[in-house]
Design a protein around this motif. Structure first.
Motif, PDB file in Angstrom:
ATOM      1  N   TYR A  47      46.516  90.800 -67.804  1.00 45.04           N
ATOM      2  CA  TYR A  47      46.676  88.456 -67.265  1.00 45.04           C
ATOM      3  C   TYR A  47      47.941  88.839 -66.131  1.00 45.04           C
ATOM      4  CZ  TYR A  47      43.281  86.082 -69.469  1.00 45.04           C
ATOM      5  OH  TYR A  47      42.060  86.045 -70.465  1.00 45.04           O
ATOM      6  N   ASN A 332      45.065  90.145 -78.562  1.00 43.07           N
ATOM      7  CA  ASN A 332      45.019  89.728 -76.713  1.00 43.07           C
ATOM      8  C   ASN A 332      45.072  88.141 -77.211  1.00 43.07           C
ATOM      9  OD1 ASN A 332      42.072  87.640 -76.318  1.00 43.07           O
ATOM     10  ND2 ASN A 332      42.319  89.204 -74.868  1.00 43.07           N
ATOM     11  N   LYS A 336      48.283  86.892 -73.823  1.00 49.84           N
ATOM     12  CA  LYS A 336      47.795  86.112 -72.723  1.00 49.84           C
ATOM     13  C   LYS A 336      49.710  84.963 -72.495  1.00 49.84           C
ATOM     14  CE  LYS A 336      43.754  86.047 -73.608  1.00 49.84           C
ATOM     15  NZ  LYS A 336      42.458  85.583 -74.087  1.00 49.84           N
ATOM     16  N   ARG A 355      49.986  78.951 -77.208  1.00 45.57           N
ATOM     17  CA  ARG A 355      49.652  78.790 -78.401  1.00 45.57           C
ATOM     18  C   ARG A 355      48.248  79.711 -78.581  1.00 45.57           C
ATOM     19  NH1 ARG A 355      47.272  74.200 -75.177  1.00 45.57           N
ATOM     20  NH2 ARG A 355      44.818  73.099 -76.633  1.00 45.57           N
ATOM     21  N   TRP A 410      31.532  87.903 -79.018  1.00 43.30           N
ATOM     22  CA  TRP A 410      32.838  87.953 -79.179  1.00 43.30           C
ATOM     23  C   TRP A 410      33.364  89.086 -78.649  1.00 43.30           C
ATOM     24  CZ3 TRP A 410      34.989  91.556 -82.746  1.00 43.30           C
ATOM     25  CH2 TRP A 410      36.912  91.877 -82.354  1.00 43.30           C
ATOM     26  N   GLY A 413      33.091  89.528 -74.955  1.00 42.93           N
ATOM     27  CA  GLY A 413      33.882  88.901 -74.161  1.00 42.93           C
ATOM     28  C   GLY A 413      34.851  89.297 -74.544  1.00 42.93           C
ATOM     29  N   ASP A 417      37.608  91.020 -71.179  1.00 38.67           N
ATOM     30  CA  ASP A 417      39.010  90.178 -71.127  1.00 38.67           C
ATOM     31  C   ASP A 417      39.869  91.154 -71.182  1.00 38.67           C
ATOM     32  OD1 ASP A 417      40.116  87.621 -70.883  1.00 38.67           O
ATOM     33  OD2 ASP A 417      41.105  87.533 -72.885  1.00 38.67           O
TER      34      ASP A 417
ATOM     35  N   GLU B 170      42.369  76.925 -65.146  1.00 37.51           N
ATOM     36  CA  GLU B 170      42.587  78.139 -64.773  1.00 37.51           C
ATOM     37  C   GLU B 170      43.143  78.993 -66.766  1.00 37.51           C
ATOM     38  OE1 GLU B 170      43.164  80.139 -61.496  1.00 37.51           O
ATOM     39  OE2 GLU B 170      42.759  82.208 -62.308  1.00 37.51           O
ATOM     40  N   TYR B 171      44.476  77.967 -67.072  1.00 38.91           N
ATOM     41  CA  TYR B 171      46.072  78.827 -67.644  1.00 38.91           C
ATOM     42  C   TYR B 171      44.801  78.685 -68.553  1.00 38.91           C
ATOM     43  CZ  TYR B 171      48.915  78.109 -71.463  1.00 38.91           C
ATOM     44  OH  TYR B 171      49.479  77.487 -72.225  1.00 38.91           O
ATOM     45  N   LEU B 172      44.442  77.547 -69.335  1.00 35.69           N
ATOM     46  CA  LEU B 172      43.992  77.037 -70.338  1.00 35.69           C
ATOM     47  C   LEU B 172      42.833  78.495 -70.925  1.00 35.69           C
ATOM     48  CD1 LEU B 172      43.731  72.994 -70.525  1.00 35.69           C
ATOM     49  CD2 LEU B 172      45.223  75.185 -72.046  1.00 35.69           C
ATOM     50  N   ALA B 174      42.312  80.884 -71.067  1.00 37.65           N
ATOM     51  CA  ALA B 174      42.488  82.747 -71.718  1.00 37.65           C
ATOM     52  C   ALA B 174      42.047  82.317 -72.791  1.00 37.65           C
ATOM     53  CB  ALA B 174      44.026  82.633 -70.888  1.00 37.65           C
ATOM     54  N   GLU B 175      42.040  81.678 -73.369  1.00 39.65           N
ATOM     55  CA  GLU B 175      41.886  80.562 -74.618  1.00 39.65           C
ATOM     56  C   GLU B 175      40.207  81.346 -74.731  1.00 39.65           C
ATOM     57  OE1 GLU B 175      44.028  78.026 -77.459  1.00 39.65           O
ATOM     58  OE2 GLU B 175      43.717  79.488 -78.000  1.00 39.65           O
ATOM     59  N   THR B 177      38.285  83.094 -73.069  1.00 40.62           N
ATOM     60  CA  THR B 177      37.507  83.892 -73.174  1.00 40.62           C
ATOM     61  C   THR B 177      38.212  84.788 -73.391  1.00 40.62           C
ATOM     62  OG1 THR B 177      39.713  84.529 -70.944  1.00 40.62           O
ATOM     63  CG2 THR B 177      37.620  83.066 -70.467  1.00 40.62           C
ATOM     64  N   THR B 178      38.157  84.588 -74.629  1.00 38.48           N
ATOM     65  CA  THR B 178      38.333  85.343 -75.732  1.00 38.48           C
ATOM     66  C   THR B 178      36.673  86.111 -75.691  1.00 38.48           C
ATOM     67  OG1 THR B 178      41.044  85.512 -75.847  1.00 38.48           O
ATOM     68  CG2 THR B 178      38.766  86.985 -77.734  1.00 38.48           C
ATOM     69  N   CYS B 179      36.331  85.203 -75.816  1.00 40.31           N
ATOM     70  CA  CYS B 179      34.540  85.270 -76.709  1.00 40.31           C
ATOM     71  C   CYS B 179      33.729  84.822 -75.615  1.00 40.31           C
ATOM     72  CB  CYS B 179      35.012  83.803 -77.698  1.00 40.31           C
ATOM     73  SG  CYS B 179      35.736  84.383 -79.076  1.00 40.31           S
ATOM     74  N   MET B 220      39.315  74.402 -81.845  1.00 40.44           N
ATOM     75  CA  MET B 220      39.434  74.391 -80.337  1.00 40.44           C
ATOM     76  C   MET B 220      39.654  72.954 -79.959  1.00 40.44           C
ATOM     77  SD  MET B 220      39.893  77.899 -79.526  1.00 40.44           S
ATOM     78  CE  MET B 220      39.982  79.089 -80.125  1.00 40.44           C
ATOM     79  N   LEU B 224      42.724  70.125 -77.965  1.00 38.46           N
ATOM     80  CA  LEU B 224      43.169  70.174 -76.486  1.00 38.46           C
ATOM     81  C   LEU B 224      42.458  68.330 -76.063  1.00 38.46           C
ATOM     82  CD1 LEU B 224      39.545  72.104 -75.756  1.00 38.46           C
ATOM     83  CD2 LEU B 224      42.188  72.669 -74.905  1.00 38.46           C
TER      84      LEU B 224
END
Ligand SMILES: Cc1cc2nc3c(=O)[nH]c(=O)nc-3n(C[C@H](O)[C@H](O)[C@H](O)COP(=O)(O)OP(=O)(O)OC[C@H]3O[C@@H](n4cnc5c(N)ncnc54)[C@H](O)[C@@H]3O)c2cc1C
Lengths: 420, 240
Positions: A47, A332, A336, A355, A410, A413, A417, B170-172, B174-175, B177-179, B220, B224
């Motif tokens: 990142y 992970n 970030k 967050r 997951w 993913g 990542d 794009e910043y958000l 990242a949460e 794209t873990t999945c 999630m 938001l």
């Protein structure tokens, strides 16, 4: 898109000039050194490199060329995954993100000189250091066992060969033989991990050695997803699994790797395979670098910055941060937040409020998946859980299958990542 | 834009409220005009059958649809999206059917039902009143959930009109794209790339309001803001 982002991260004119030729090793680029190429380290390196578009010089130091994930190693033991599919290389991070990947050990960190020393003898200077070394074991936490005994009684709590060894030992058990697990005390990596492991060992045994027995010796009164695991064990592996908690001496355990015995509150039991998961602490380098207090490295909840040194970030299992479990997902997620904070300091890019989140899937039996998760926010004193959920007991087969399939998604993913 | 799925139905069930009598009375009201619904159903017969002889055609038969788990007819080749929602716990009730008929793609991403949606709430009520006659259980208990009165909470048009900032998205992301894979591959977890922005926004609000059932996504979505949902929609819609 690029224009949007420049405006967004607020890069200076000088940095923008670097963007035009991102692969050129310009003099004076700020240097980030990342120690450990696991969930925390690989994600942070990727990142920082990806989002700074060449403005930051990122070096990732990791001794192994192939990282074998601990996550899904239980599924390998259960026969649901191949070990080869759990290995990931660093080629894409080097080729596509311009990260300098160095396969070496960091043997020392000189925080005054801001440099790390490598086992091969070299030293690397840094402006910001990221340390994500995972765990080491607390010597003496299981009397009779030391790391030198890991071949006779594997921990299988670090990636790769240990899981292969444990699986081979399970498969070689005599008919009707006994497998024992010495479960770890809190806090440790992957709270449901030992119990998912028991489920997968039970699954493997039920195929080839259905009269075999499993004994869990546990210093903890309660454990993660307990109701879900116990329901599943009853349903799929009835009569196979016995757990001895602290009320019956589960906290007074001693092992003899030569004799293959486990003694529980003085009562000696002969076993055919034995998985010892000792008490844990931050990976050694975190201690050597003076980043720890007790067993773990304390960090600022809003950034993952070390409380010991403003130029150092610590991630993942090695940290003490509050409510987040020690998981790959957590590492992970933390990486970030750290990447954003580090870029903010080095290039002036925008820093948004942190967050964090986590979800841990576990497999109990074929297509019987469960999950637990939570979201987190920093408070003054810790990373605090703000909302959470867990699978219910008694869910129908369709939902459990879906949860299992989701865990496969997951895996795909998170590994892309981390490694690009 | 305005036509898009602005209604997210929130239901008032007998179980959800204390003091049954008044509620039951309120809920025993007819859904709509079933006779008119029979006429409207002619739009659907190209794909769906209902009644004593009904069989699966291009779409599944609609007998006993009320109270049935989505994607539950054995052997019917449902789309991945519909099967997933069923496994997540989506059950067909007056509420969910109403939302689905209004805009199929808003409730179930990538559904195979190639129906653009029925705009008029009155038409939908009539159609559902007609279909309701072919669901035996619990036909005799009008206050039971499948026939409960729908209360619609509009997603205000301003929310749909927010222009999302893709850079913030794009910043958000990242949460996410873990999945969810950024390259759009879906392998147990659905792809969220290149969706029409409105679909994305409506889907996230449906999770936030717990109309869509998935617990991770509800968690999630709840953290938001409206702007953040719009930003994510904008980012994932434009991703290469
Ligand atoms: C059986 C099992 C099942 C699990 N299942 C899940 C799961 O389903 N989901 C989940 O989210 N998590 C799971 N986990 C937990 C997950 O694997 C860890 O939480 C995660 O790996 C932590 O990431 P990390 O970056 O802190 O450490 P690691 O991923 O362990 O990475 C640390 C890296 O640092 C390197 N390193 C250490 N010291 C040095 C040094 N001095 N110099 C250079 N490099 C160094 C190591 O070689 C290693 O590659 C599981 C763990 C186990 C054991």
């Amino acid at each position: 898109m690029t224009l949007d982002r420049r405006a967004f991260i607020g890069t200076t004119a000088a940095a923008a000039a670097t963007l035009a030729a991102p692969m050129v090793r310009a003099q004076g680029r700020p240097r980030v050194v990342v120690v450990g190429g696991g969930c925390g380290g690989a994600t942070a390196a990727r990142y920082i490199a990806k989002d700074s578009e060449g403005a930051i010089d990122v070096t990732l130091i990791e001794p192994t060329r192939t990282y074998y994930t601990c996550f899904f190693s239980n599924l390998y033991i259960g026969g649901f995954q191949e070990m080869d599919d759990l290995g990931h290389g660093y080629g894409t991070l080097a080729a596509d993100y311009g990260i300098n990947v160095v396969h070496d050990w960091v043997t020392a960190v000189d925080r005054d000189a801001k440099s790390v020393t490598l086992a091969s003898g070299g030293a690397l200077p840094y402006d910001r250091l990221v340390v994500s070394p995972g765990i080491d074991f607390v010597e003496g936490s299981v009397p009779g066992w030391s790391v030198a005994d890991q071949d006779a009684m594997p921990h299988a709590y670090k990636g790769g060969t240990q899981a292969e060894l444990l699986k081979a030992q399970v498969m070689a058990m005599p008919e009707g033989g006994r497998y024992a697990m010495v479960a770890p005390p809190n806090p440790y990596r992957c709270p449901p991990g030992p119990y998912e492991r028991v489920s997968m060992v039970a699954h493997a045994l039920s195929q080839v050695n259905p009269t075999a027995k499993i004994l869990i010796v546990d210093p903890k009164a309660k454990f993660s997803k307990q109701a879900l695991f116990e329901e599943g064990w009853q349903k799929h592996y009835s009569g196979m699994i016995e757990r001895i908690g602290p009320d019956f001496g589960g906290d007074k355990v001693e092992v003899d790797p030569a004799a293959m015995t486990v003694s529980i509150d003085g009562m000696v039991e002969k076993v055919d395979a034995c998985n010892v998961i000792p008490a844990q602490k931050a990976g050694r380098i975190a201690h050597q670098a003076g980043l720890t207090e007790g067993n773990w490295a304390p960090v600022e909840p809003d950034s993952m910055r070390s409380k010991k040194d403003p130029n150092v970030w610590v991630l993942g299992d090695a940290t003490s941060q509050g409510d987040m479990p020690k998981s790959g997902f957590s590492a992970n997620s933390q990486a970030k937040v750290a990447a954003m904070a580090i870029r903010g300091e080095l290039t002036g890019s925008a820093v948004f409020p942190a967050r964090y989140s986590n979800t841990c899937w576990s497999l109990i039996a074929t297509e019987d998946g469960v999950k637990v998760g939570a979201s987190y926010e920093p408070t003054e004193e810790k990373i605090a859980s703000v909302s959470s959920f867990i699978s219910d007991t008694g869910e129908d087969a369709a939902l459990r299958r879906q949860t299992y399939e989701e865990s496969l998604g997951w895996y795909s993913g998170i590994t892309s990542d981390m490694f690009g | 834009m305005a036509r898009i799925a602005a209604h997210i139905a929130v239901i008032l069930t007998a179980a959800a409220l204390p003091g049954g009598a008044a509620v039951a009375l309120e809920e025993a009201a007819p859904i709509g005009d079933a006779e008119r619904g029979a006429e409207l159903f002619t739009d659907c017969v190209g794909c769906h059958q209902v009644g004593p002889e009904a069989e699966n055609r291009i779409g599944p038969h609609l007998n006993d649809i009320f109270g049935r788990r989505a994607g539950a007819i054995e052997g019917f080749p449902y789309s991945e999206g519909l099967a997933r929602m069923g496994a997540d716990g989506l059950t067909w009730t007056l509420e969910t059917l109403d939302a689905y008929i209004e805009n199929p793609r808003a409730l179930v991403s990538r559904t195979r039902m190639a129906y653009p949606g029925m705009e008029s709430a009155g038409d939908r009520a009539d159609l559902l009143a007609y279909l309701r006659q072919f669901s035996a259980s619990p036909a005799n208990i009008p206050e039971a959930e499948p026939t409960a009165i729908v209360r619609e909470v509009d997603l205000p048009p301003e929310v749909l009109e927010i222009a999302g900032d893709p850079a913030y998205g794009e910043y958000l992301s990242a949460e996410c794209t873990t999945c969810h894979r950024r390259d759009g591959a879906s392998d147990g977890i659905p792809s969220i790339t290149n969706w029409p922005e409105e679909d994305f926004v409506v889907a996230m609000h449906a999770y936030r309001q717990e109309i869509r059932p998935h617990p991770v996504m509800q968690m999630m979505a709840k953290r938001l803001s409206d702007d953040e949902i719009a930003a994510l929609a904008a980012y994932f819609a434009r991703i290469d």
